[in-house]
Design a protein around this motif. Structure first.
Motif: not given
Length: 206
Positions: A29-30, A46-47, A110-111, A117-119
């Motif tokens: 979705a993001l 993110s990882c 940039d999500p 990543a958090i949360p």
């Protein structure tokens, strides 16, 4: 020497808590309006961010707890209770609804760091879990074992992110819901085991 039973249980617990099946639709979705290269970069960032955060808590989490006067058995009981609440959220779909709401409310170009990543990945549940897993075996061996399990799960998360659109289409909404509920039931049983282990250390359970 750490036995294979620990790795199986630890992997299952971490996998269920991080929940790639529930996190992947949020990632899709993001990043739905982005090209493949951008989605891949966001998945990597993110990882990696989540990995560094969880390694830090695996290495120093128990020391921080000791500094503020919280014993490992007490944290096991509290962590088990937190994981049980997470399991209830998964069983009754509250977890995914909150994730979708976060995705809608937080519109960042940039999500990768927030909210992925958090949360969503390195959240309270996964942080509590890796501290608990690292504390099950003494010293650097326990930390290394917990981090190895976490890295294995993060590889799965990364693969799911890269194949997010395909997985969502194959399983469909119904398939994802079924998997989330099954994982929630498993997490509920594992969280009770954490609580029993903590109580046993206090002498309240045999």
């Amino acid at each position: 020497m750490i036995d294979m039973a620990f790795f199986i249980t630890a992997f299952t617990t971490m996998f269920v808590v991080i929940d790639p099946f529930g996190t992947t639709p949020v990632f899709v979705a993001l990043t739905q309006d982005m090209d493949a290269a951008t989605r891949r970069k966001i998945a990597i960032r993110s990882c990696l961010t989540a990995v560094f955060i969880l390694i830090a808590f695996a290495a120093f989490g128990e020391a921080v707890l000791g500094f503020i006067g919280i014993s490992m058995p007490a944290f096991k009981v509290a962590g088990g209770a937190l994981l049980f609440l997470t399991a209830l959220d998964m069983l009754f779909e509250r977890r995914n609804k909150r994730r979708e709401n976060r995705a809608e409310e937080e519109e960042h170009p940039d999500p990768s760091v927030f909210p992925l990543a958090i949360p969503l990945i390195a959240g309270p549940g996964s942080i509590a879990t890796i501290i608990l897993l690292a504390g099950q075996n003494p010293g650097i061996q326990g930390i290394a074992a917990a981090c190895a399990v976490m890295l294995a799960v993060m590889v799965v998360v990364f693969v799911f992110f890269l194949a997010g659109g395909l997985i969502a289409r194959i399983l469909g909404k119904t398939g994802l819901n079924v998997l989330t509920r099954l994982l929630g039931m498993l997490l509920a049983a594992l969280s009770v085991q954490f609580i029993l282990d903590g109580l046993k250390a206090f002498g309240f359970a045999s």
